[in-house]
Design a protein around this motif. Sequence first.
Motif, PDB file in Angstrom:
ATOM      1  N   ARG A 212       0.845  -1.188   0.000  1.00 52.28           N
ATOM      2  CA  ARG A 212       0.000   0.000   0.000  1.00 52.28           C
ATOM      3  C   ARG A 212       0.876   1.233   0.000  1.00 52.28           C
ATOM      4  NH1 ARG A 212      -5.226   1.401   1.101  1.00 52.28           N
ATOM      5  NH2 ARG A 212      -4.990   2.843   2.805  1.00 52.28           N
ATOM      6  N   ASP A 213       0.456   2.196  -0.816  1.00 52.06           N
ATOM      7  CA  ASP A 213       1.192   3.444  -0.992  1.00 52.06           C
ATOM      8  C   ASP A 213       0.317   4.558  -0.423  1.00 52.06           C
ATOM      9  OD1 ASP A 213       2.607   5.576  -2.056  1.00 52.06           O
ATOM     10  OD2 ASP A 213       1.877   5.272  -4.094  1.00 52.06           O
ATOM     11  N   HIS A 214       0.934   5.541   0.207  1.00 51.29           N
ATOM     12  CA  HIS A 214       0.182   6.718   0.671  1.00 51.29           C
ATOM     13  C   HIS A 214       0.525   7.871  -0.253  1.00 51.29           C
ATOM     14  CE1 HIS A 214      -0.941   5.065   4.717  1.00 51.29           C
ATOM     15  NE2 HIS A 214       0.122   4.312   4.479  1.00 51.29           N
ATOM     16  N   LYS A 215      -0.428   8.280  -1.100  1.00 46.28           N
ATOM     17  CA  LYS A 215      -0.089   9.224  -2.175  1.00 46.28           C
ATOM     18  C   LYS A 215      -0.260  10.694  -1.821  1.00 46.28           C
ATOM     19  CE  LYS A 215      -0.163   6.491  -6.252  1.00 46.28           C
ATOM     20  NZ  LYS A 215      -0.961   5.840  -7.251  1.00 46.28           N
ATOM     21  N   ARG A 216      -1.147  10.988  -0.876  1.00 42.78           N
ATOM     22  CA  ARG A 216      -1.387  12.403  -0.570  1.00 42.78           C
ATOM     23  C   ARG A 216      -0.319  12.935   0.373  1.00 42.78           C
ATOM     24  NH1 ARG A 216      -6.520  14.276  -1.575  1.00 42.78           N
ATOM     25  NH2 ARG A 216      -7.668  12.841  -2.907  1.00 42.78           N
ATOM     26  N   LEU A 269       4.773  -5.522 -14.285  1.00 39.68           N
ATOM     27  CA  LEU A 269       3.433  -5.037 -14.569  1.00 39.68           C
ATOM     28  C   LEU A 269       2.864  -4.637 -13.208  1.00 39.68           C
ATOM     29  CD1 LEU A 269       1.692  -4.744 -17.090  1.00 39.68           C
ATOM     30  CD2 LEU A 269       0.971  -7.110 -16.786  1.00 39.68           C
ATOM     31  N   TYR A 270       2.503  -3.372 -13.087  1.00 37.59           N
ATOM     32  CA  TYR A 270       2.080  -2.805 -11.806  1.00 37.59           C
ATOM     33  C   TYR A 270       0.636  -2.353 -11.944  1.00 37.59           C
ATOM     34  CZ  TYR A 270       1.949   1.294  -8.529  1.00 37.59           C
ATOM     35  OH  TYR A 270       1.627   2.252  -7.608  1.00 37.59           O
ATOM     36  N   ALA A 271      -0.266  -3.036 -11.238  1.00 36.69           N
ATOM     37  CA  ALA A 271      -1.678  -2.665 -11.266  1.00 36.69           C
ATOM     38  C   ALA A 271      -2.004  -1.792 -10.066  1.00 36.69           C
ATOM     39  CB  ALA A 271      -2.553  -3.917 -11.261  1.00 36.69           C
ATOM     40  N   TYR A 285      -2.392   1.319 -14.815  1.00 37.83           N
ATOM     41  CA  TYR A 285      -1.288   0.373 -14.913  1.00 37.83           C
ATOM     42  C   TYR A 285      -0.003   1.163 -15.052  1.00 37.83           C
ATOM     43  CZ  TYR A 285      -2.999  -4.420 -15.190  1.00 37.83           C
ATOM     44  OH  TYR A 285      -3.485  -5.662 -14.868  1.00 37.83           O
ATOM     45  N   ASN A 286       1.062   0.660 -14.413  1.00 37.94           N
ATOM     46  CA  ASN A 286       2.397   1.215 -14.641  1.00 37.94           C
ATOM     47  C   ASN A 286       3.270   0.118 -15.228  1.00 37.94           C
ATOM     48  OD1 ASN A 286       1.768   3.762 -13.554  1.00 37.94           O
ATOM     49  ND2 ASN A 286       2.050   2.997 -11.488  1.00 37.94           N
ATOM     50  N   CYS A 287       4.284   0.539 -15.992  1.00 38.82           N
ATOM     51  CA  CYS A 287       5.112  -0.426 -16.732  1.00 38.82           C
ATOM     52  C   CYS A 287       6.450  -0.654 -16.037  1.00 38.82           C
ATOM     53  CB  CYS A 287       5.331   0.064 -18.159  1.00 38.82           C
ATOM     54  SG  CYS A 287       6.274   1.611 -18.264  1.00 38.82           S
ATOM     55  N   ARG A 288       6.477  -0.502 -14.708  1.00 40.34           N
ATOM     56  CA  ARG A 288       7.745  -0.429 -13.965  1.00 40.34           C
ATOM     57  C   ARG A 288       7.477  -0.685 -12.494  1.00 40.34           C
ATOM     58  NH1 ARG A 288       6.228   3.726 -11.103  1.00 40.34           N
ATOM     59  NH2 ARG A 288       4.658   5.055 -12.056  1.00 40.34           N
ATOM     60  N   PHE A 289       8.550  -0.755 -11.701  1.00 41.63           N
ATOM     61  CA  PHE A 289       8.411  -0.854 -10.250  1.00 41.63           C
ATOM     62  C   PHE A 289       7.804   0.440  -9.694  1.00 41.63           C
ATOM     63  CE2 PHE A 289      11.837  -4.115 -10.481  1.00 41.63           C
ATOM     64  CZ  PHE A 289      11.298  -5.056  -9.614  1.00 41.63           C
ATOM     65  N   GLY A 290       7.052   0.355  -8.607  1.00 37.89           N
ATOM     66  CA  GLY A 290       6.488   1.540  -7.964  1.00 37.89           C
ATOM     67  C   GLY A 290       7.501   2.188  -7.027  1.00 37.89           C
ATOM     68  N   ASP A 291       7.331   3.467  -6.818  1.00 37.76           N
ATOM     69  CA  ASP A 291       8.132   4.219  -5.863  1.00 37.76           C
ATOM     70  C   ASP A 291       7.130   4.964  -4.985  1.00 37.76           C
ATOM     71  OD1 ASP A 291       9.822   5.893  -4.496  1.00 37.76           O
ATOM     72  OD2 ASP A 291      10.939   6.560  -6.257  1.00 37.76           O
ATOM     73  N   PRO A 292       7.011   4.657  -3.710  1.00 37.22           N
ATOM     74  CA  PRO A 292       7.906   3.943  -2.799  1.00 37.22           C
ATOM     75  C   PRO A 292       7.607   2.452  -2.551  1.00 37.22           C
ATOM     76  CG  PRO A 292       6.293   5.139  -1.514  1.00 37.22           C
ATOM     77  CD  PRO A 292       5.959   5.377  -2.960  1.00 37.22           C
ATOM     78  N   GLU A 293       6.716   1.810  -3.306  1.00 36.44           N
ATOM     79  CA  GLU A 293       6.408   0.404  -3.001  1.00 36.44           C
ATOM     80  C   GLU A 293       7.651  -0.484  -3.048  1.00 36.44           C
ATOM     81  OE1 GLU A 293       4.711   2.341  -5.043  1.00 36.44           O
ATOM     82  OE2 GLU A 293       2.594   1.805  -5.181  1.00 36.44           O
ATOM     83  N   THR A 294       8.506  -0.241  -4.038  1.00 34.72           N
ATOM     84  CA  THR A 294       9.703  -1.073  -4.206  1.00 34.72           C
ATOM     85  C   THR A 294      10.580  -1.078  -2.949  1.00 34.72           C
ATOM     86  OG1 THR A 294       9.606  -0.549  -6.518  1.00 34.72           O
ATOM     87  CG2 THR A 294      11.719  -1.384  -5.723  1.00 34.72           C
TER      88      THR A 294
HETATM   89  N1  GLY Z   1       3.746   4.702  -6.100  1.00 33.84           N
HETATM   90  C1  GLY Z   1       3.156   5.162  -7.283  1.00 33.84           C
HETATM   91  C2  GLY Z   1       3.965   5.024  -8.481  1.00 33.84           C
HETATM   92  O1  GLY Z   1       5.072   4.519  -8.455  1.00 33.84           O
HETATM   93  O2  GLY Z   1       3.501   5.439  -9.531  1.00 33.84           O
END
Ligand code: GLY
Length: 425
Positions: A212-216, A269-271, A285-294
Amino acid sequence: MSRVLIVGNGAREHALAWKIAQSPRCAAMIVAPGNAGTARAFRNAPIPTTDIAGIVALAASERIDLVVVGPEEPLARGLADALRTRGISCFGPGADGARIESSKAWTKALLHQASVPTARAETFSDIQRALPALEETAYPVVVKADGLAAGKGVTICATRREAETAVRESLEGGAFGVAGQTVLIEEYLVGDEVSVLALVDGETVVPLMPARDHKRIGEGETGPNTGGMGAYAPTALVDAAMHRRIMDEILRPTARALAERGIVYRGVLYAGLILTADGPKVIEYNCRFGDPETQVILPLLDADLLTLCAATAHGELASLVNMIRWHDAACVGVVLASGGYPGAYPTGLPITGLDNPDAAAMIFHAGTKGDDQQLVTSGGRVLTVVAVAPTLHDARARAYATAKCIHFDGVTYRRDIAARELPDS
Ligand code: GLY
Ligand code: AMP
Protein backbone atom coordinates in the motif's frame (compact mmCIF):
# COMPACT_ATOMS: atom_id res chain seq x y z
CA MET A 1 28.73 -13.18 -13.40
CA SER A 2 26.83 -10.08 -14.48
CA ARG A 3 27.61 -6.42 -14.80
CA VAL A 4 24.43 -4.47 -14.03
CA LEU A 5 23.30 -0.93 -14.90
CA ILE A 6 20.32 0.62 -13.11
CA VAL A 7 18.65 3.59 -14.84
CA GLY A 8 17.11 6.22 -12.54
CA ASN A 9 17.90 8.48 -9.59
CA GLY A 10 15.26 7.81 -6.95
CA ALA A 11 14.97 5.78 -3.77
CA ARG A 12 13.39 3.04 -5.90
CA GLU A 13 16.62 2.73 -7.89
CA HIS A 14 18.74 2.85 -4.71
CA ALA A 15 16.66 -0.06 -3.36
CA LEU A 16 16.97 -1.99 -6.64
CA ALA A 17 20.75 -1.52 -6.67
CA TRP A 18 21.02 -2.53 -3.01
CA LYS A 19 19.04 -5.75 -3.52
CA ILE A 20 20.56 -6.75 -6.87
CA ALA A 21 24.11 -6.13 -5.60
CA GLN A 22 23.53 -8.74 -2.87
CA SER A 23 23.52 -11.43 -5.53
CA PRO A 24 26.72 -13.49 -5.66
CA ARG A 25 26.38 -13.20 -9.45
CA CYS A 26 26.68 -9.39 -9.42
CA ALA A 27 30.14 -8.38 -10.69
CA ALA A 28 29.56 -4.64 -11.03
CA MET A 29 26.80 -2.15 -10.24
CA ILE A 30 26.49 1.21 -12.01
CA VAL A 31 23.60 3.64 -11.54
CA ALA A 32 22.75 6.33 -14.13
CA PRO A 33 22.48 9.05 -13.03
CA GLY A 34 21.94 7.89 -9.41
CA ASN A 35 22.12 10.03 -6.27
CA ALA A 36 24.43 10.52 -3.29
CA GLY A 37 23.28 7.22 -1.75
CA THR A 38 24.04 5.15 -4.85
CA ALA A 39 27.36 7.00 -5.32
CA ARG A 40 28.41 5.98 -1.84
CA ALA A 41 27.64 2.27 -2.25
CA PHE A 42 28.09 1.75 -6.01
CA ARG A 43 29.21 3.86 -8.98
CA ASN A 44 27.22 6.65 -10.62
CA ALA A 45 27.41 7.60 -14.31
CA PRO A 46 26.13 11.12 -15.03
CA ILE A 47 23.77 10.27 -17.91
CA PRO A 48 20.17 11.56 -17.72
CA THR A 49 17.50 8.84 -17.84
CA THR A 50 15.98 10.21 -21.05
CA ASP A 51 19.29 10.27 -22.98
CA ILE A 52 18.55 7.00 -24.76
CA ALA A 53 21.66 7.07 -26.97
CA GLY A 54 23.82 8.00 -23.98
CA ILE A 55 22.52 5.10 -21.84
CA VAL A 56 22.99 2.61 -24.70
CA ALA A 57 26.56 3.87 -25.28
CA LEU A 58 27.31 3.60 -21.55
CA ALA A 59 25.93 0.04 -21.40
CA ALA A 60 28.04 -0.95 -24.40
CA SER A 61 31.29 0.65 -23.20
CA GLU A 62 30.87 -0.80 -19.69
CA ARG A 63 30.11 -4.28 -21.11
CA ILE A 64 26.82 -4.35 -19.18
CA ASP A 65 25.01 -7.70 -19.13
CA LEU A 66 21.69 -6.45 -17.76
CA VAL A 67 20.06 -3.01 -17.67
CA VAL A 68 17.24 -2.51 -15.15
CA VAL A 69 15.12 0.55 -15.92
CA GLY A 70 13.40 2.33 -13.00
CA PRO A 71 11.24 5.13 -14.45
CA GLU A 72 8.57 5.02 -17.18
CA GLU A 73 9.79 7.86 -19.38
CA PRO A 74 12.83 6.11 -20.90
CA LEU A 75 10.75 2.94 -21.43
CA ALA A 76 8.05 4.92 -23.25
CA ARG A 77 10.81 6.47 -25.37
CA GLY A 78 12.10 3.06 -26.43
CA LEU A 79 15.18 2.55 -24.23
CA ALA A 80 14.55 -1.20 -23.91
CA ASP A 81 14.14 -1.52 -27.70
CA ALA A 82 17.37 0.40 -28.33
CA LEU A 83 19.29 -1.81 -25.88
CA ARG A 84 17.90 -5.06 -27.30
CA THR A 85 18.80 -3.94 -30.82
CA ARG A 86 22.40 -3.71 -29.59
CA GLY A 87 22.15 -7.17 -28.02
CA ILE A 88 22.03 -5.86 -24.44
CA SER A 89 19.49 -7.49 -22.09
CA CYS A 90 16.98 -5.17 -20.50
CA PHE A 91 14.53 -5.53 -17.63
CA GLY A 92 11.63 -3.32 -18.74
CA PRO A 93 9.19 -3.46 -21.67
CA GLY A 94 9.73 -1.94 -25.09
CA ALA A 95 7.81 1.17 -26.13
CA ASP A 96 4.92 -1.07 -27.27
CA GLY A 97 4.45 -2.60 -23.80
CA ALA A 98 5.14 0.71 -22.03
CA ARG A 99 1.93 1.99 -23.62
CA ILE A 100 0.14 0.35 -20.72
CA GLU A 101 1.35 3.39 -18.76
CA SER A 102 1.95 5.96 -21.52
CA SER A 103 -1.58 5.81 -22.97
CA LYS A 104 -4.50 5.44 -20.61
CA ALA A 105 -6.95 5.34 -23.57
CA TRP A 106 -5.05 2.47 -25.21
CA THR A 107 -4.99 0.59 -21.89
CA LYS A 108 -8.74 1.07 -21.33
CA ALA A 109 -9.41 -0.55 -24.71
CA LEU A 110 -7.02 -3.41 -23.89
CA LEU A 111 -8.70 -4.04 -20.53
CA HIS A 112 -12.19 -3.96 -22.06
CA GLN A 113 -11.23 -6.50 -24.69
CA ALA A 114 -9.71 -8.73 -22.02
CA SER A 115 -12.75 -8.30 -19.71
CA VAL A 116 -10.51 -7.02 -16.90
CA PRO A 117 -12.54 -5.06 -14.33
CA THR A 118 -11.69 -1.35 -14.50
CA ALA A 119 -13.30 2.03 -13.84
CA ARG A 120 -15.74 2.94 -16.65
CA ALA A 121 -14.36 5.68 -18.87
CA GLU A 122 -14.90 7.55 -22.10
CA THR A 123 -12.13 9.05 -24.20
CA PHE A 124 -12.25 12.49 -25.88
CA SER A 125 -9.95 14.61 -28.03
CA ASP A 126 -12.65 17.11 -29.06
CA ILE A 127 -13.89 19.59 -26.46
CA GLN A 128 -17.31 19.83 -28.15
CA ARG A 129 -17.82 16.13 -27.57
CA ALA A 130 -16.33 16.11 -24.07
CA LEU A 131 -18.52 18.86 -22.58
CA PRO A 132 -21.89 17.12 -23.12
CA ALA A 133 -20.47 13.99 -21.45
CA LEU A 134 -19.96 16.09 -18.30
CA GLU A 135 -23.71 16.79 -18.19
CA GLU A 136 -24.57 13.11 -18.10
CA THR A 137 -21.98 11.76 -15.69
CA ALA A 138 -22.25 11.28 -11.92
CA TYR A 139 -20.01 13.23 -9.53
CA PRO A 140 -17.31 13.10 -8.33
CA VAL A 141 -15.72 12.18 -11.64
CA VAL A 142 -12.06 11.72 -12.59
CA VAL A 143 -10.49 13.59 -15.51
CA LYS A 144 -7.22 12.08 -16.76
CA ALA A 145 -4.72 13.14 -19.37
CA ASP A 146 -4.12 10.19 -21.72
CA GLY A 147 -0.31 10.34 -21.72
CA LEU A 148 2.59 10.67 -19.28
CA ALA A 149 2.19 13.82 -17.19
CA ALA A 150 4.74 13.23 -14.42
CA GLY A 151 1.99 12.16 -12.01
CA LYS A 152 0.02 15.39 -12.46
CA GLY A 153 -2.49 14.41 -15.14
CA VAL A 154 -5.26 13.16 -12.84
CA THR A 155 -7.91 15.49 -11.37
CA ILE A 156 -10.70 14.30 -9.09
CA CYS A 157 -13.59 16.68 -9.74
CA ALA A 158 -16.39 17.14 -7.22
CA THR A 159 -18.57 19.24 -9.54
CA ARG A 160 -19.34 19.71 -13.23
CA ARG A 161 -17.61 23.09 -13.08
CA GLU A 162 -14.37 21.58 -11.80
CA ALA A 163 -14.55 18.86 -14.44
CA GLU A 164 -15.09 21.43 -17.20
CA THR A 165 -12.06 23.39 -15.99
CA ALA A 166 -9.92 20.23 -15.94
CA VAL A 167 -11.07 19.17 -19.42
CA ARG A 168 -10.54 22.66 -20.87
CA GLU A 169 -7.08 23.02 -19.31
CA SER A 170 -6.02 19.73 -20.84
CA LEU A 171 -7.68 19.91 -24.30
CA GLU A 172 -7.58 23.69 -24.89
CA GLY A 173 -4.96 25.08 -22.49
CA GLY A 174 -2.29 22.52 -23.29
CA ALA A 175 -1.68 21.95 -19.58
CA PHE A 176 -0.02 18.58 -20.21
CA GLY A 177 1.22 19.16 -23.76
CA VAL A 178 0.58 16.28 -26.17
CA ALA A 179 -0.07 13.99 -23.19
CA GLY A 180 -3.29 15.94 -22.55
CA GLN A 181 -4.59 16.22 -26.10
CA THR A 182 -6.76 13.23 -25.32
CA VAL A 183 -8.57 12.96 -21.98
CA LEU A 184 -10.47 10.23 -20.17
CA ILE A 185 -13.57 11.04 -18.20
CA GLU A 186 -13.61 8.22 -15.70
CA GLU A 187 -15.94 6.85 -13.07
CA TYR A 188 -14.80 7.64 -9.52
CA LEU A 189 -14.30 4.41 -7.60
CA VAL A 190 -14.84 4.15 -3.86
CA GLY A 191 -12.66 1.80 -1.81
CA ASP A 192 -9.14 1.17 -0.58
CA GLU A 193 -6.26 1.58 -3.01
CA VAL A 194 -3.59 -1.11 -3.29
CA SER A 195 -0.59 -1.74 -5.53
CA VAL A 196 -0.18 -5.25 -6.93
CA LEU A 197 2.99 -5.85 -8.92
CA ALA A 198 4.14 -8.89 -10.86
CA LEU A 199 7.16 -9.92 -12.90
CA VAL A 200 6.19 -10.74 -16.48
CA ASP A 201 8.51 -12.23 -19.11
CA GLY A 202 6.07 -12.34 -21.99
CA GLU A 203 4.35 -15.52 -20.85
CA THR A 204 4.95 -16.30 -17.20
CA VAL A 205 3.51 -14.02 -14.51
CA VAL A 206 5.16 -14.13 -11.06
CA PRO A 207 3.35 -12.25 -8.28
CA LEU A 208 5.23 -9.90 -5.96
CA MET A 209 4.00 -9.02 -2.48
CA PRO A 210 1.07 -6.55 -2.57
CA ALA A 211 1.75 -3.18 -0.95
CA ARG A 212 0.00 0.00 0.00
CA ASP A 213 1.19 3.44 -0.99
CA HIS A 214 0.18 6.72 0.67
CA LYS A 215 -0.09 9.22 -2.17
CA ARG A 216 -1.39 12.40 -0.57
CA ILE A 217 0.92 14.86 1.16
CA GLY A 218 -1.32 15.19 4.23
CA GLU A 219 -2.11 12.79 7.05
CA GLY A 220 -5.45 10.99 6.71
CA GLU A 221 -5.05 11.10 2.87
CA THR A 222 -5.63 14.84 2.57
CA GLY A 223 -4.09 17.56 0.39
CA PRO A 224 -2.47 17.29 -3.03
CA ASN A 225 -1.20 14.10 -4.66
CA THR A 226 2.53 13.39 -4.53
CA GLY A 227 4.87 10.80 -6.01
CA GLY A 228 4.18 8.78 -2.83
CA MET A 229 4.84 9.64 0.83
CA GLY A 230 5.28 6.16 2.24
CA ALA A 231 4.32 2.53 1.83
CA TYR A 232 4.10 -0.74 3.65
CA ALA A 233 3.79 -4.45 3.02
CA PRO A 234 2.17 -6.82 3.55
CA THR A 235 -1.32 -5.35 3.82
CA ALA A 236 -4.28 -7.11 5.47
CA LEU A 237 -6.45 -5.59 2.70
CA VAL A 238 -5.07 -8.17 0.28
CA ASP A 239 -5.15 -11.59 1.94
CA ALA A 240 -4.10 -14.74 0.10
CA ALA A 241 -7.56 -15.27 -1.42
CA MET A 242 -7.83 -11.67 -2.63
CA HIS A 243 -4.31 -11.84 -4.04
CA ARG A 244 -5.17 -14.98 -6.00
CA ARG A 245 -8.31 -13.31 -7.29
CA ILE A 246 -6.37 -10.22 -8.39
CA MET A 247 -3.81 -12.39 -10.17
CA ASP A 248 -6.51 -14.49 -11.91
CA GLU A 249 -8.95 -11.70 -12.81
CA ILE A 250 -6.57 -8.83 -13.47
CA LEU A 251 -2.83 -9.40 -13.90
CA ARG A 252 -2.80 -12.71 -15.78
CA PRO A 253 -5.53 -11.68 -18.25
CA THR A 254 -3.72 -8.36 -18.83
CA ALA A 255 -0.43 -10.14 -19.53
CA ARG A 256 -2.27 -12.53 -21.88
CA ALA A 257 -3.92 -9.61 -23.70
CA LEU A 258 -0.50 -7.97 -24.23
CA ALA A 259 0.91 -11.23 -25.61
CA GLU A 260 -2.10 -11.65 -27.91
CA ARG A 261 -1.28 -8.25 -29.39
CA GLY A 262 2.18 -9.48 -30.24
CA ILE A 263 3.84 -7.56 -27.41
CA VAL A 264 6.70 -9.37 -25.68
CA TYR A 265 6.42 -7.71 -22.27
CA ARG A 266 9.50 -8.18 -20.09
CA GLY A 267 9.55 -6.34 -16.79
CA VAL A 268 7.15 -5.34 -14.03
CA LEU A 269 3.43 -5.04 -14.57
CA TYR A 270 2.08 -2.80 -11.81
CA ALA A 271 -1.68 -2.67 -11.27
CA GLY A 272 -3.07 0.28 -9.29
CA LEU A 273 -6.35 -1.06 -7.92
CA ILE A 274 -9.33 0.08 -5.91
CA LEU A 275 -10.99 -2.63 -3.82
CA THR A 276 -14.60 -1.69 -4.50
CA ALA A 277 -17.77 -3.27 -3.12
CA ASP A 278 -17.93 -5.09 -6.51
CA GLY A 279 -14.40 -6.42 -6.24
CA PRO A 280 -10.98 -5.16 -7.28
CA LYS A 281 -10.87 -2.78 -10.27
CA VAL A 282 -7.99 -1.21 -12.17
CA ILE A 283 -7.51 2.57 -12.01
CA GLU A 284 -4.11 2.55 -13.67
CA TYR A 285 -1.29 0.37 -14.91
CA ASN A 286 2.40 1.22 -14.64
CA CYS A 287 5.11 -0.43 -16.73
CA ARG A 288 7.75 -0.43 -13.96
CA PHE A 289 8.41 -0.85 -10.25
CA GLY A 290 6.49 1.54 -7.96
CA ASP A 291 8.13 4.22 -5.86
CA PRO A 292 7.91 3.94 -2.80
CA GLU A 293 6.41 0.40 -3.00
CA THR A 294 9.70 -1.07 -4.21
CA GLN A 295 11.50 0.19 -1.11
CA VAL A 296 9.20 -1.95 1.09
CA ILE A 297 8.74 -4.98 -1.18
CA LEU A 298 12.42 -5.73 -1.88
CA PRO A 299 13.58 -5.94 1.77
CA LEU A 300 10.97 -8.70 2.25
CA LEU A 301 12.06 -10.68 -0.81
CA ASP A 302 13.96 -13.81 0.15
CA ALA A 303 15.37 -14.55 -3.32
CA ASP A 304 18.15 -13.46 -5.66
CA LEU A 305 16.79 -10.40 -7.46
CA LEU A 306 19.54 -10.40 -10.09
CA THR A 307 18.59 -13.94 -11.10
CA LEU A 308 14.91 -12.98 -11.21
CA CYS A 309 15.50 -9.81 -13.27
CA ALA A 310 17.82 -11.59 -15.71
CA ALA A 311 15.31 -14.43 -16.15
CA THR A 312 12.56 -11.86 -16.77
CA ALA A 313 14.69 -10.10 -19.38
CA HIS A 314 15.50 -13.40 -21.10
CA GLY A 315 11.98 -14.88 -21.05
CA GLU A 316 13.02 -17.64 -18.64
CA LEU A 317 10.84 -16.92 -15.62
CA ALA A 318 8.95 -20.24 -15.87
CA SER A 319 11.93 -22.08 -14.37
CA LEU A 320 12.01 -19.75 -11.34
CA VAL A 321 8.37 -19.58 -10.31
CA ASN A 322 9.13 -21.56 -7.16
CA MET A 323 12.28 -19.63 -6.32
CA ILE A 324 10.40 -16.67 -4.87
CA ARG A 325 10.13 -16.69 -1.09
CA TRP A 326 9.13 -13.91 1.28
CA HIS A 327 10.45 -13.22 4.73
CA ASP A 328 7.78 -13.70 7.38
CA ALA A 329 8.02 -10.05 8.41
CA ALA A 330 6.64 -6.60 7.68
CA CYS A 331 8.23 -3.53 6.16
CA VAL A 332 7.35 0.16 6.48
CA GLY A 333 8.85 2.99 4.42
CA VAL A 334 8.52 6.67 5.32
CA VAL A 335 9.40 9.31 2.71
CA LEU A 336 11.21 12.40 4.00
CA ALA A 337 10.37 15.29 1.66
CA SER A 338 11.51 18.89 1.27
CA GLY A 339 9.32 21.58 2.88
CA GLY A 340 6.84 22.82 0.25
CA TYR A 341 6.73 19.56 -1.76
CA PRO A 342 4.77 18.75 -3.96
CA GLY A 343 4.82 22.50 -4.69
CA ALA A 344 8.00 24.61 -4.89
CA TYR A 345 10.75 23.71 -2.41
CA PRO A 346 14.32 24.81 -1.65
CA THR A 347 17.35 22.63 -2.41
CA GLY A 348 20.96 22.55 -1.23
CA LEU A 349 20.04 22.16 2.46
CA PRO A 350 22.49 20.17 4.60
CA ILE A 351 21.24 16.76 5.79
CA THR A 352 22.37 15.38 9.14
CA GLY A 353 21.60 12.37 11.33
CA LEU A 354 22.02 9.63 8.73
CA ASP A 355 24.26 7.51 10.91
CA ASN A 356 21.46 4.98 11.11
CA PRO A 357 21.69 3.64 14.65
CA ASP A 358 19.05 0.91 14.14
CA ALA A 359 20.24 -2.26 12.43
CA ALA A 360 16.66 -2.97 11.26
CA ALA A 361 16.48 0.31 9.32
CA MET A 362 17.76 1.30 5.89
CA ILE A 363 17.92 4.70 4.29
CA PHE A 364 17.34 4.83 0.54
CA HIS A 365 18.32 8.12 -1.08
CA ALA A 366 16.36 10.07 -3.70
CA GLY A 367 16.93 13.85 -3.93
CA THR A 368 20.40 13.97 -2.38
CA LYS A 369 23.80 15.06 -3.59
CA GLY A 370 27.26 15.63 -2.18
CA ASP A 371 29.27 13.28 0.01
CA ASP A 372 29.68 12.25 3.62
CA GLN A 373 31.33 15.60 4.40
CA GLN A 374 28.42 17.64 3.08
CA LEU A 375 25.29 15.84 2.02
CA VAL A 376 22.57 18.22 0.77
CA THR A 377 18.99 18.02 -0.52
CA SER A 378 18.45 18.19 -4.28
CA GLY A 379 14.82 17.16 -4.87
CA GLY A 380 11.27 16.99 -3.54
CA ARG A 381 11.42 13.50 -2.15
CA VAL A 382 14.78 13.31 -0.37
CA LEU A 383 14.97 9.92 1.40
CA THR A 384 12.90 6.83 2.10
CA VAL A 385 13.53 5.44 5.59
CA VAL A 386 12.64 1.75 5.69
CA ALA A 387 12.50 -0.75 8.53
CA VAL A 388 11.82 -4.50 8.59
CA ALA A 389 10.54 -6.22 11.73
CA PRO A 390 8.53 -9.31 12.67
CA THR A 391 5.34 -7.22 13.00
CA LEU A 392 3.97 -4.19 11.18
CA HIS A 393 3.78 -2.40 14.52
CA ASP A 394 7.50 -2.83 15.17
CA ALA A 395 8.52 -2.07 11.59
CA ARG A 396 6.58 1.18 11.81
CA ALA A 397 8.04 2.14 15.20
CA ARG A 398 11.59 1.47 13.99
CA ALA A 399 11.16 3.36 10.72
CA TYR A 400 9.92 6.42 12.62
CA ALA A 401 12.65 6.12 15.27
CA THR A 402 15.25 6.41 12.51
CA ALA A 403 13.34 9.14 10.61
CA LYS A 404 13.24 11.24 13.77
CA CYS A 405 17.06 11.33 13.92
CA ILE A 406 17.37 12.80 10.41
CA HIS A 407 17.32 16.53 9.91
CA PHE A 408 17.27 19.13 7.17
CA ASP A 409 15.48 22.48 7.25
CA GLY A 410 11.78 22.03 6.52
CA VAL A 411 11.90 18.21 6.59
CA THR A 412 8.36 16.96 6.03
CA TYR A 413 6.93 13.51 6.51
CA ARG A 414 3.62 11.89 7.32
CA ARG A 415 3.28 10.38 10.80
CA ASP A 416 0.50 7.98 9.80
CA ILE A 417 2.17 5.59 7.35
CA ALA A 418 0.67 2.11 7.98
CA ALA A 419 -1.26 3.49 10.97
CA ARG A 420 -4.66 2.45 9.62
CA GLU A 421 -3.86 -1.23 9.99
CA LEU A 422 -2.70 -0.68 13.57
CA PRO A 423 -5.71 0.60 15.50
CA ASP A 424 -3.69 0.94 18.70
CA SER A 425 -1.09 3.33 17.24
N1 GLY B 1 3.75 4.70 -6.10
C1 GLY B 1 3.16 5.16 -7.28
C2 GLY B 1 3.97 5.02 -8.48
O1 GLY B 1 5.07 4.52 -8.46
O2 GLY B 1 3.50 5.44 -9.53
P1 AMP C 1 -2.49 8.42 -10.87
O1 AMP C 1 -1.78 9.71 -11.15
O2 AMP C 1 -3.02 7.74 -12.08
O3 AMP C 1 -1.69 7.54 -9.94
O4 AMP C 1 -3.78 8.79 -10.05
C1 AMP C 1 -3.64 9.56 -8.90
C2 AMP C 1 -4.59 9.11 -7.83
O5 AMP C 1 -5.91 9.47 -8.17
C3 AMP C 1 -4.66 7.60 -7.64
O6 AMP C 1 -3.64 7.12 -6.85
C4 AMP C 1 -6.00 7.45 -6.98
O7 AMP C 1 -5.91 7.70 -5.60
C5 AMP C 1 -6.83 8.54 -7.62
N1 AMP C 1 -7.64 7.98 -8.71
C6 AMP C 1 -7.31 7.80 -10.00
N2 AMP C 1 -8.33 7.27 -10.70
C7 AMP C 1 -9.34 7.10 -9.83
C8 AMP C 1 -10.67 6.58 -9.94
N3 AMP C 1 -11.18 6.17 -11.10
N4 AMP C 1 -11.43 6.56 -8.84
C9 AMP C 1 -10.95 7.01 -7.65
N5 AMP C 1 -9.71 7.51 -7.48
C10 AMP C 1 -8.91 7.55 -8.55
